[in-house]
Design an enzyme around this catalytic site. Structure first.
Site, PDB file in Angstrom:
ATOM      1  N   GLU A   1       0.806  -1.219   0.000  1.00  0.00           N
ATOM      2  CA  GLU A   1       0.000   0.000   0.000  1.00  0.00           C
ATOM      3  C   GLU A   1       0.843   1.275   0.000  1.00  0.00           C
ATOM      4  O   GLU A   1       0.561   2.212  -0.742  1.00  0.00           O
ATOM      5  CB  GLU A   1      -0.978   0.018   1.184  1.00  0.00           C
ATOM      6  CG  GLU A   1      -2.148  -0.953   1.033  1.00  0.00           C
ATOM      7  CD  GLU A   1      -1.816  -2.378   1.474  1.00  0.00           C
ATOM      8  OE1 GLU A   1      -0.672  -2.622   1.905  1.00  0.00           O
ATOM      9  OE2 GLU A   1      -2.709  -3.246   1.387  1.00  0.00           O
TER      10      GLU A   1
ATOM     11  N   HIS B   1     -11.289  -4.183   9.073  1.00  0.00           N
ATOM     12  CA  HIS B   1     -11.872  -4.049   7.734  1.00  0.00           C
ATOM     13  C   HIS B   1     -13.227  -3.346   7.775  1.00  0.00           C
ATOM     14  O   HIS B   1     -14.031  -3.489   6.858  1.00  0.00           O
ATOM     15  CB  HIS B   1     -12.052  -5.411   7.069  1.00  0.00           C
ATOM     16  CG  HIS B   1     -10.777  -6.082   6.677  1.00  0.00           C
ATOM     17  ND1 HIS B   1      -9.943  -6.675   7.586  1.00  0.00           N
ATOM     18  CD2 HIS B   1     -10.187  -6.256   5.460  1.00  0.00           C
ATOM     19  CE1 HIS B   1      -8.891  -7.199   6.960  1.00  0.00           C
ATOM     20  NE2 HIS B   1      -9.012  -6.955   5.668  1.00  0.00           N
TER      21      HIS B   1
END
Lengths: 324, 327
Positions: free
Chosen positions: B60, B129
């Site tokens: 990322e 999440h």
């Protein structure tokens, strides 16, 4: 086929190295005289690297730089007056006093910015390489960083992607052995950081960072390879910084392996060594002096420009956050 | 007018902008071959090829940072993070690089880049999440923070975000992806920074973001039957914040409820309440109230998750309490 610096490049190469040296000496003076806000990370001792690498670049190539970035900027022909003005926090600086030493950016010279975060610019320079590939421009992007940055995740992530996609990027490790006070040999179990290149399936090269000709030879080959679409290379240059981590750091911790460590490295001054080489090649002392005088004049002009420039108005703290 | 799924509105915006401008490209985890984890880029890889729709490794910080480099050198990257939680993995590139480079360069550089990231709880995705990162991101200067509500906003605001010369963090709501909405045929760009009054009312202003706009609209129907008239303001973006629309609405209704799914502490509700207080204090008939995610990591079990996350019921309850006559 290894490329070599040719004699007609000597004068320009020496001027650049000498300019970096004099630039940093004056920056150090600013600090000692209490004229400089904050700190600066000096490139003294490492001049051969930025000089040799940038001598192999085209004008429209990109570079990403680190916190120790003054040398890279000088090597790319950035305006020394605007650099010094930025270091003093003046309105006439590259970033109008908003960036300072660690954030000097010169977009017109393809300099994507020095960076205050170790390893922070590695993916940015890699993205510029992707853009070059995307557009098919044959530009190359060079990322400069120290030994410390090779232990940041961004190094691994960036080199891995560049290798997978054959990006025109060259990664330059300026291994000056220390991350502030921590000896790289105490925190990393390999003598040559470039050994990691093998893990990415790309070439790696190691060279003497105190010898501008050696620097140029491996850089030119890697840059040519990148430009030809063959992908990235990691180059490790062995070097040393004359000063501590920044102007306020005496750097006196570098005695644990060898009390004469600094002394030994300083005997291998890259600027003096190349000057000697030029004389040996038949270039007249007077020609070298002339170049040095020209550099001195530029540096003095830069100092005067920076010192005489006004500070920005406080209202400017609120501009350039967004563009319209 | 036609019906469209929220995720397809996103895909249409990407497709139209990529067709319009060859500098626009998409990169992120699983965006290419399978068309995105939430199917927001289906067909784009086939249409635009591997260089413009790029599957990245799970890196990322690396690929967000590459987006910054692309944007600095003239491209308009759209970077997808599979979950907004992963913004934290790339935080340095988002916060210290992307959003500060323009300022640090004294205005030399522009960073025309969009980060798309899904927010929201409700899928038993647990603590890593399910988070909504709009509050944490909004604290840092230099990036716009956009929260579309319906498919219309998703498309119109994403198109504007891609054309914006500033970095934009674009938060999609993962519970809306497969919901269907009516959308205008030839959709206009929706300007970033302008809130939208989705329903006019007299008794209470509900400023809502993202999915909570739809929940507030449903609550407003029920409250109408109870004799409470709600004005629903769809905030659309936290940065820039449309203070004027909020203030004008509160001056009219005298009551303000703020509903946003980020954590409550130092959250969007706190920010808006403080931000408009000076202007609305003398018009208020009740204290400002807020609905947010409580300050606990989001739990896995539906038995734990659903009761604590912002909901239509919580909006109903807080709105009734605000409007109820005090003793």
């Amino acid at each position: 086929m290894a490329k070599k610096l040719v004699k007609k490049q000597y004068q320009g190469v020496y001027e650049t190295m000498y300019k970096m040296r004099r630039f940093e000496e004056e920056v150090f003076e600013f600090y000692k005289k209490g004229m400089m806000p904050g700190l600066a990370h000096l490139y003294l001792g490492e001049e051969a690297i930025a000089t040799g690498v940038c001598a192999a670049l085209n004008d429209d190539d990109y570079i990403g730089s680190s916190h120790r970035g003054h040398g890279h900027l000088v090597a790319r022909g950035a305006n020394t007056g605007m650099m010094m003005a930025e270091i003093l926090g003046k309105k006439s600086g590259y970033s109008h006093g908003k960036g300072g030493s660690m954030h000097i950016m010169a977009m017109d010279k393809g300099i994507l910015g020095a960076n205050g975060i170790v390893g922070g610019e590695i993916p940015i320079a890699t993205g510029a390489a992707y853009a070059a590939l995307y557009r098919g421009t044959k530009q190359v992007s060079v990322s400069f960083f120290g030994d410390g940055a090779t232990n940041e995740g961004t190094f691994h992530e960036s080199v891995n992607m560049a290798a997978a996609w054959k990006l025109p990027c060259v990664y330059i490790i300026e291994n000056n052995l220390y991350g502030i006070s921590v000896d790289i040999r105490d925190v990393t179990n390999t003598n040559d950081l470039v050994d990691r290149a093998k893990g990415y399936g790309i070439p790696g090269a190691v060279a003497d960072g105190m010898d501008v000709e050696a620097v140029y030879a491996v850089a030119a080959e890697a840059i040519e390879r990148a430009r030809a679409g063959k992908g990235p290379t990691i180059i490790e240059y062995k070097t040393y910084r004359w000063q501590g981590h920044h102007v306020g750091d005496p750097g006196d911790y570098r005695v644990r392996r060898d009390t004469k460590e600094k002394e030994k490295w300083m005997k291998r001054c890259p600027v003096a060594a190349f000057r000697k080489k030029m004389l040996g090649s038949g270039i007249a002392e007077s020609a070298i002096r002339k170049a040095e005088n020209a550099v001195e004049a530029e540096i003095q002009e830069a100092v005067t420009f920076a010192v005489d420039s006004p500070y920005p108005d406080v209202s400017e703290a609120f501009t350039d956050v967004f563009t319209d | 007018m036609r019906e469209i799924m929220y995720r397809d509105a996103i895909r249409e915006a990407l497709d139209e902008e990529m067709e319009r401008d060859e500098n626009v490209l998409l990169l992120g985890e699983d965006v290419a071959f399978i068309g995105g984890n939430f199917k927001t880029s289906v067909g784009l890889y086939e249409k635009y090829g591997d260089l413009r729709v790029k599957d990245t490794p799970i890196s990322e910080a690396g690929f967000v940072g590459m987006g910054v480099g692309m944007a600095l050198t003239g491209l308009r990257p759209v970077v997808e993070l599979m979950f907004s939680d992963f913004l934290l993995v790339s935080a340095d590139q988002v916060i210290n690089q992307m959003s500060k480079i323009r300022y640090m360069s004294g205005g030399q550089a522009t960073v025309p880049m969009v980060i798309r990231a899904p927010i929201g709880a409700g899928r038993s995705s647990a603590a890593q999440h399910s988070q909504s990162m709009q509050a944490i991101v909004s604290q840092f200067p230099g990036m716009k923070v956009v929260l579309p509500s319906t498919a219309q906003e998703a498309k119109g605001l994403l198109k504007s975000a891609i054309r914006d010369d500033n970095p934009v963090v674009f938060f999609e709501h993962k519970m809306e992806y497969t919901n269907k909405f009516d959308i205008d045929d030839g959709i206009e760009l929706i300007p970033i920074g302008k809130a939208d009054i989705k329903r006019a009312g007299e008794d209470i202003t509900i400023v809502a973001t993202s999915s909570l706009v739809m929940k507030a609209l449903k609550a407003a129907e029920k409250l109408e039957a109870e004799g409470i008239s709600c004005e629903i303001v769809d905030l659309r973006s936290v940065v820039p914040l449309d203070r004027e629309t909020i203030i004008a609405s509160v001056k009219k209704t005298g009551r303000l409820l703020i509903a946003d799914e980020a954590y409550e502490r130092c959250g969007i509700g706190a920010e808006i309440a403080a931000n408009v207080m000076e202007d609305v204090f003398y018009w208020l008939d009740a204290p400002i109230a807020r609905i947010a995610t409580p300050n606990v990591p989001l739990p896995f079990s539906p038995a734990l998750e659903f009761p604590i996350i912002p909901s239509e019921d919580k909006i109903l309850e807080k709105a009734r309490a605000l409007v109820a006559p005090t003793a």
